[in-house]
Enzyme design. Structure first.
Site, PDB file in Angstrom:
ATOM      1  N   HIS A  71     -25.078  49.412 -35.850  1.00  0.00           N
ATOM      2  CA  HIS A  71     -24.675  48.347 -37.051  1.00  0.00           C
ATOM      3  C   HIS A  71     -25.381  47.053 -36.468  1.00  0.00           C
ATOM      4  O   HIS A  71     -25.698  46.286 -37.281  1.00  0.00           O
ATOM      5  CB  HIS A  71     -23.048  48.269 -36.658  1.00  0.00           C
ATOM      6  CG  HIS A  71     -22.499  49.249 -37.164  1.00  0.00           C
ATOM      7  ND1 HIS A  71     -22.662  50.254 -38.254  1.00  0.00           N
ATOM      8  CD2 HIS A  71     -21.231  49.818 -36.721  1.00  0.00           C
ATOM      9  CE1 HIS A  71     -21.805  51.204 -38.154  1.00  0.00           C
ATOM     10  NE2 HIS A  71     -20.906  51.246 -37.440  1.00  0.00           N
ATOM     11  N   LYS A 102     -22.616  47.522 -47.392  1.00  0.00           N
ATOM     12  CA  LYS A 102     -21.566  46.494 -47.590  1.00  0.00           C
ATOM     13  C   LYS A 102     -22.624  45.349 -48.452  1.00  0.00           C
ATOM     14  O   LYS A 102     -23.678  45.126 -48.113  1.00  0.00           O
ATOM     15  CB  LYS A 102     -21.234  45.462 -46.314  1.00  0.00           C
ATOM     16  CG  LYS A 102     -20.343  46.360 -45.514  1.00  0.00           C
ATOM     17  CD  LYS A 102     -19.643  45.919 -44.467  1.00  0.00           C
ATOM     18  CE  LYS A 102     -18.866  46.692 -43.621  1.00  0.00           C
ATOM     19  NZ  LYS A 102     -17.455  46.945 -44.394  1.00  0.00           N
ATOM     20  N   ASP A 135     -25.225  54.225 -42.433  1.00  0.00           N
ATOM     21  CA  ASP A 135     -24.580  53.393 -41.385  1.00  0.00           C
ATOM     22  C   ASP A 135     -23.823  52.640 -42.655  1.00  0.00           C
ATOM     23  O   ASP A 135     -24.594  51.963 -43.241  1.00  0.00           O
ATOM     24  CB  ASP A 135     -25.557  52.546 -40.935  1.00  0.00           C
ATOM     25  CG  ASP A 135     -25.134  51.367 -39.911  1.00  0.00           C
ATOM     26  OD1 ASP A 135     -24.207  50.955 -40.234  1.00  0.00           O
ATOM     27  OD2 ASP A 135     -25.816  51.087 -39.061  1.00  0.00           O
ATOM     28  N   HIS A 136     -22.644  52.400 -42.630  1.00  0.00           N
ATOM     29  CA  HIS A 136     -21.827  52.070 -43.738  1.00  0.00           C
ATOM     30  C   HIS A 136     -22.012  50.608 -43.774  1.00  0.00           C
ATOM     31  O   HIS A 136     -21.840  50.117 -44.750  1.00  0.00           O
ATOM     32  CB  HIS A 136     -20.487  52.514 -43.521  1.00  0.00           C
ATOM     33  CG  HIS A 136     -19.780  51.844 -42.499  1.00  0.00           C
ATOM     34  ND1 HIS A 136     -19.437  52.417 -41.337  1.00  0.00           N
ATOM     35  CD2 HIS A 136     -19.104  50.723 -42.571  1.00  0.00           C
ATOM     36  CE1 HIS A 136     -18.634  51.897 -40.685  1.00  0.00           C
ATOM     37  NE2 HIS A 136     -18.321  50.774 -41.434  1.00  0.00           N
ATOM     38  N   ARG A 161     -11.852  74.685 -41.847  1.00  0.00           N
ATOM     39  CA  ARG A 161     -11.609  75.849 -41.228  1.00  0.00           C
ATOM     40  C   ARG A 161      -9.940  76.334 -41.769  1.00  0.00           C
ATOM     41  O   ARG A 161      -9.832  77.280 -41.595  1.00  0.00           O
ATOM     42  CB  ARG A 161     -11.648  75.547 -39.773  1.00  0.00           C
ATOM     43  CG  ARG A 161     -12.823  75.405 -38.898  1.00  0.00           C
ATOM     44  CD  ARG A 161     -12.633  74.885 -37.765  1.00  0.00           C
ATOM     45  NE  ARG A 161     -13.552  73.599 -37.792  1.00  0.00           N
ATOM     46  CZ  ARG A 161     -13.671  72.807 -36.435  1.00  0.00           C
ATOM     47  NH1 ARG A 161     -13.140  73.473 -35.353  1.00  0.00           N
ATOM     48  NH2 ARG A 161     -14.345  71.970 -36.513  1.00  0.00           N
ATOM     49  N   GLU A 186     -13.303  42.589 -32.936  1.00  0.00           N
ATOM     50  CA  GLU A 186     -12.185  43.197 -33.537  1.00  0.00           C
ATOM     51  C   GLU A 186     -11.073  43.173 -32.782  1.00  0.00           C
ATOM     52  O   GLU A 186     -11.166  43.176 -31.451  1.00  0.00           O
ATOM     53  CB  GLU A 186     -12.366  44.707 -34.090  1.00  0.00           C
ATOM     54  CG  GLU A 186     -12.940  45.367 -32.804  1.00  0.00           C
ATOM     55  CD  GLU A 186     -12.720  47.205 -33.394  1.00  0.00           C
ATOM     56  OE1 GLU A 186     -12.214  47.453 -34.310  1.00  0.00           O
ATOM     57  OE2 GLU A 186     -13.521  47.697 -32.680  1.00  0.00           O
ATOM     58  N   LYS A 192     -22.917  58.853 -38.431  1.00  0.00           N
ATOM     59  CA  LYS A 192     -23.171  58.456 -37.170  1.00  0.00           C
ATOM     60  C   LYS A 192     -22.224  59.210 -36.170  1.00  0.00           C
ATOM     61  O   LYS A 192     -21.118  59.296 -36.751  1.00  0.00           O
ATOM     62  CB  LYS A 192     -23.332  57.029 -36.976  1.00  0.00           C
ATOM     63  CG  LYS A 192     -21.872  56.198 -36.961  1.00  0.00           C
ATOM     64  CD  LYS A 192     -21.995  55.046 -36.327  1.00  0.00           C
ATOM     65  CE  LYS A 192     -20.469  54.354 -36.128  1.00  0.00           C
ATOM     66  NZ  LYS A 192     -20.151  53.518 -34.934  1.00  0.00           N
ATOM     67  N   LYS A 219     -13.984  44.633 -28.527  1.00  0.00           N
ATOM     68  CA  LYS A 219     -12.539  45.020 -28.967  1.00  0.00           C
ATOM     69  C   LYS A 219     -11.570  44.314 -28.194  1.00  0.00           C
ATOM     70  O   LYS A 219     -11.792  43.396 -27.187  1.00  0.00           O
ATOM     71  CB  LYS A 219     -12.327  46.379 -28.416  1.00  0.00           C
ATOM     72  CG  LYS A 219     -13.026  47.701 -29.384  1.00  0.00           C
ATOM     73  CD  LYS A 219     -12.447  48.900 -28.840  1.00  0.00           C
ATOM     74  CE  LYS A 219     -13.148  50.001 -29.798  1.00  0.00           C
ATOM     75  NZ  LYS A 219     -12.564  49.790 -31.308  1.00  0.00           N
ATOM     76  N   ASP A 223     -21.412  52.880 -29.660  1.00  0.00           N
ATOM     77  CA  ASP A 223     -20.662  52.786 -30.854  1.00  0.00           C
ATOM     78  C   ASP A 223     -21.018  51.827 -31.814  1.00  0.00           C
ATOM     79  O   ASP A 223     -20.941  52.131 -32.998  1.00  0.00           O
ATOM     80  CB  ASP A 223     -19.166  52.504 -30.406  1.00  0.00           C
ATOM     81  CG  ASP A 223     -18.511  52.819 -31.699  1.00  0.00           C
ATOM     82  OD1 ASP A 223     -18.348  53.877 -32.449  1.00  0.00           O
ATOM     83  OD2 ASP A 223     -17.457  51.915 -31.844  1.00  0.00           O
TER      84      ASP A 223
END
Lengths: 347, 511
Positions: free
Chosen positions: B262, B204, B199-200, B63, B238, B170, B362, B257
């Site tokens: 994943h 891998k 889905d990264h 934009r 993480e 995603k 997390k 998430d």
């Protein structure tokens, strides 16, 4: 090396105690990790080659953990004998230090059996044996030695008599069960160039031109004529050309018997600094400056218009070529086929 | 579709994968974080490796007012910061010459029509042959209008001999109904074979290596079943909190998430049967069978087999951190989970009776993603008199960081006494293969340009995964699924999660 080979080769050890002394060496270097993925043996008959190869092994070990066996052979030495040294090359990776070991042998006198023995007695078991033969190949070829090698590495650019040496390579390829993978670093060196040429014809509009090539021009560095010939051989084999030699004049014929002329020009610079394929009004050129990391790939013609792109050229430094070879694994099924297509040009 | 790979004889022996084809890559949301941090660095690295197709144009659609040159300058800064390879000025100049900026509101149909004209011009200039790859990198709330306008402008329709594909980032919905609605909407504009859901994790190297490890090594596949395995643990931890994503995260939570995509993808790769071949659909068929075999967790079962938790104040990496409810922009009455531990069962012959424990969270002590296969104990016969507890064998596949595989086994301590200790055989990608592994996005972009969907999620995979997750969330919403418990930031999660695995005679791995 000729007088005091111990300069940078680590500790001199008795040949019969190498494994024990290596054990002590690992104890002495504390909590560093010994790593090994391959046996990398290097054979040289050059005294200067010992220091050069030790540096090379250190560079290789930083990316490719190995047990390195460096053999300095002096077949002309009047007395037979074998001396040995051990050393470790350590490199940091992921906050840890990983070490590869190097065993160096000096073999005096013409003793093929001593060579076979020191290699086989000191391999890290179950790991592949990659053997870089830096000397000339000589007959007789002992199948018990050559067929044990998983990857036989050599550099045809270094040969004074490529026709004879290629002949011996082809014999090695047919010894025993022929599981040895032939790895000519000269072929490896051409990888980026072959990928670059293939890249042109991934474009569907350019593909038809591949069958209409009528001229190949290659510019190579002094001493790199065999590289240019191998490249020609690859093109010829893949495109179904046959070599036509009449009264010392060479040209290729395609499947329709149309002539494809070629030129090999020598100029200072990269191993292959330029390769141009012409197909009627279409031209496909890979051009590389002396220190350039990229080929400037340009094509123009009625079918695809004009376009240009930078493509990685790889580097000509020997340790990078060797690393590329070790990293690719797999066989080189086209190598001998390419070679046999252009054998008459090697004379 | 072009058949360049099949007919280019110079490719023989040089490429063991489908060749990417000339195309225009249009990125919607091109001024966003993903484009700067991941997509453009990935494209540059592909250019540096000579892996891009012979002709490619990259068109940013967003934009904000911007010229091509301004856009290129911004991307250059990002590439210099985030690329895994150092930027070469000549190569960047060459690569960035194919980058363009197209300003438009996502809602403005005229913007798409002018995009179509511009892409036609680029085809003529750059030889991209009418092939279009649309990357939806905008917020998911923008997907419907973008897809609708792609359809109305005809950009979803490939011309004869060309293709038009879409890459969807995603989240693929927020539950099963929204996923179905999104999939229907995508399907209204693009056929399933032209839809690439990223889905990264699947890009891998280590995720790709799971199939090689299992099916190229006779030693593992023989013991990869209920006869030999006691349980499987899949962990994604993480130390980070919600950072700047409070708005998104509080609506999503750890289950949506991470677990829905994943972790269930990793579970599928771990548990699937050998595919009939390596084609995209053969592999995805097997993954879907795993999802279909997942025992549904519903009602009070959720309270027994799933733990949800959120972090309280604690200490991470030597710094005091606030609890989730005290993070900026998190509502005080939030019920969102930042941690999930669950016990899943796959009801098929191979896995009957083997619990799959999944945990994700997390503000845990460190970043790690791994799959650990815990083998059954040896019979307590021969070495019982030593008094030593013999640790079970564990095969660990580390996805990130420090990608690799390790095997824990027992060995005799040197000495005259018979003492048994665990030892570890360890394979590290980094030290074994040296060179830096490509980023997941490099592989995935290349695959999309080549039309290879193997590493992308198929519609039925996504919907089956939501079905499993939605049942758990429904129990949470009804109150049957147990409360949100808490754990101190910097710890490995709540006591309830420990109890979950202990009930099966297991303990969580200490990572």
């Amino acid at each position: 090396m000729t007088d005091d080979p111990a300069a940078n080769l680590g500790f001199p050890v008795e040949v019969g105690r190498i494994e024990k002394e290596l054990g002590k060496l690992w104890e002495s270097i504390g909590d560093k990790t010994r790593a090994s993925l391959i046996n990398l043996a290097i054979y040289t008959e050059s005294a200067a080659g010992v220091a050069r190869n030790t540096d090379l092994i250190s560079q290789i070990a930083s990316e490719h953990a190995c047990r390195a066996i460096l053999i300095y052979a002096r077949p002309e030495a009047p007395e037979r004998g074998v001396r040995a040294w051990i050393n470790a090359h350590c490199h940091a990776a992921n906050k840890k230090e990983f070490c590869s070991e190097q065993i160096t042998f000096q073999i005096d006198g013409d003793s093929p059996s001593a060579l076979t023995n020191v290699v086989f007695a000191h391999l890290d078991s179950d790991l592949p044996l990659c053997f870089w033969w830096q000397g000339p190949f000589r007959e007789p070829l002992d199948p018990r030695f050559w067929t044990w090698i998983d990857r036989l590495i050599f550099d045809s650019n270094a040969w004074d008599d490529p026709a004879t040496q290629f002949g011996l390579v082809q014999k090695i390829a047919h010894l025993g069960d022929a599981r040895t993978v032939l790895c000519d670093l000269n072929w490896t060196r051409l990888l980026s160039l072959r990928q670059g040429l293939a890249h042109f014809f991934d474009n569907a509009c350019a593909l038809p031109s591949l069958r209409r090539i009528d001229r190949v021009e290659i510019t190579h560095a002094p001493g790199a004529r065999t590289s240019a010939i191998l490249l020609l051989g690859w093109l010829a084999h893949q495109l179904g050309w046959t070599l036509d030699s009449v009264l010392g004049r060479h040209a290729f014929r395609d499947r329709n018997h149309a002539e494809i002329t070629f030129s090999l020009e020598e100029a200072r610079g990269a191993c292959i600094s330029k390769c141009r394929l012409t197909a009627g009004e279409s031209e496909f050129t890979l051009d590389r400056s002396a220190q350039g990391e990229f080929y400037h790939a340009s094509m123009h013609g009625p079918e695809c218009g004009e376009s240009s792109q930078l493509l990685p050229a790889g580097r000509d430094r020997i340790h990078e070529t060797l690393l590329m070879e070790l990293s690719r694994a797999g066989k080189h099924p086209l190598y001998l086929k390419a070679l046999s297509t252009v054998t008459p040009l090697l004379a | 579709m072009s058949t360049a790979k099949a007919t280019n004889p110079l490719r023989e022996g040089l490429l063991s994968r489908s060749a990417p084809e000339p195309c225009s890559l249009v990125i919607f949301g091109a001024t966003g974080d993903l484009t700067h941090r991941k997509l453009v660095p990935a494209l540059y690295n592909l250019a540096a490796d000579g892996a891009l197709p012979p002709s490619i144009s990259v068109v940013g659609f967003a934009r904000r007012e911007k010229t091509d040159e301004q856009f290129r300058t911004e991307l250059e800064e990002a590439a210099r910061k985030f690329s895994r390879q150092k930027i070469n000025d000549d190569l960047w100049a060459n690569f960035s010459g194919g980058i363009y900026y197209h300003r438009s509101e996502f809602t403005n149909l005229e913007g798409y029509e002018s995009l179509a004209r511009r892409l036609d011009e680029l085809d003529a200039q750059r030889g991209t042959r009418g092939n279009r790859l649309f990357y939806l990198s905008a917020g998911p709330d923008q997907f419907p209008v973008i897809l609708e306008n792609l359809r109305k402008s005809g950009l979803n329709q490939a011309r004869e001999g060309s293709w038009s594909r879409v890459i969807v980032e995603k989240p693929f919905g927020i539950d099963l109904p929204s996923a179905i609605a999104l999939n229907d909407m995508v399907e209204g504009s693009f056929a399933e074979r032209d839809t690439f859901r990223i889905d990264h994790y699947l890009g891998k190297e280590t995720a790709q290596n799971i199939m090689v490890l299992r099916f190229a090594n006779a030693i593992f596949e023989q013991v990869w079943n209920a006869r030999y395995l006691h349980h499987v643990q899949i962990t994604a931890s993480e130390p980070l909190g919600v950072e700047g994503r409070a708005g998104y995260y509080d609506k999503s939570g750890a289950m949506r998430d991470m677990v829905q995509n994943h972790l269930l993808q990793l579970l599928c790769l771990t548990a699937m049967e050998p595919p009939t071949d390596l084609t995209a659909d053969a592999i995805r068929d097997e993954k879907v069978k795993v999802l279909r075999s997942l025992r549904p967790l519903t009602g009070p079962d959720v309270a027994r087999h799933v733990v949800r938790a959120r972090y309280a104040a604690g200490s991470v990496n030597g710094k005091d951190v606030v609890g989730y409810l005290d993070e900026a922009n998190i509502p005080a009455d939030s019920q969102t989970e930042t941690y999930v531990a669950l016990e899943a069962h796959i009801d098929n012959w191979r896995w009957a009776g083997v619990p799959f424990f999944i945990r994700v969270g997390k503000r845990l002590p460190k970043a790690a993603t791994e799959i650990a296969l815990h083998f059954k104990s040896v019979p307590p016969v021969l070495f019982a008199q030593t008094g030593d507890a013999i640790d079970d064998n564990v095969l660990v596949i580390r996805i990130q960081p420090d990608e690799g595989v390790s095997l824990r086994m027992s060995a005799k301590l040197p000495g005259s006494a018979l003492r048994i200790e665990p030892v570890k055989m360890d394979f590290h990608y980094g030290t074994s293969f040296g060179k830096a592994t490509p980023e997941a996005y490099e592989r995935l972009l290349l695959d999309a340009m080549a039309g290879d969907a193997t590493l992308f999620a198929r519609r039925d995979e996504v919907e089956q995964a939501w079905k499993f997750v939605d049942a758990i969330r429904a129990a949470w919403d009804s109150g049957e699924g147990g409360p949100v418990v808490s754990y101190a930031a910097g710890t490995w999660g709540p006591d309830e999660a420990d109890a979950l695995v202990q009930a099966s005679g297991a303990t969580w791995r200490r990572l």
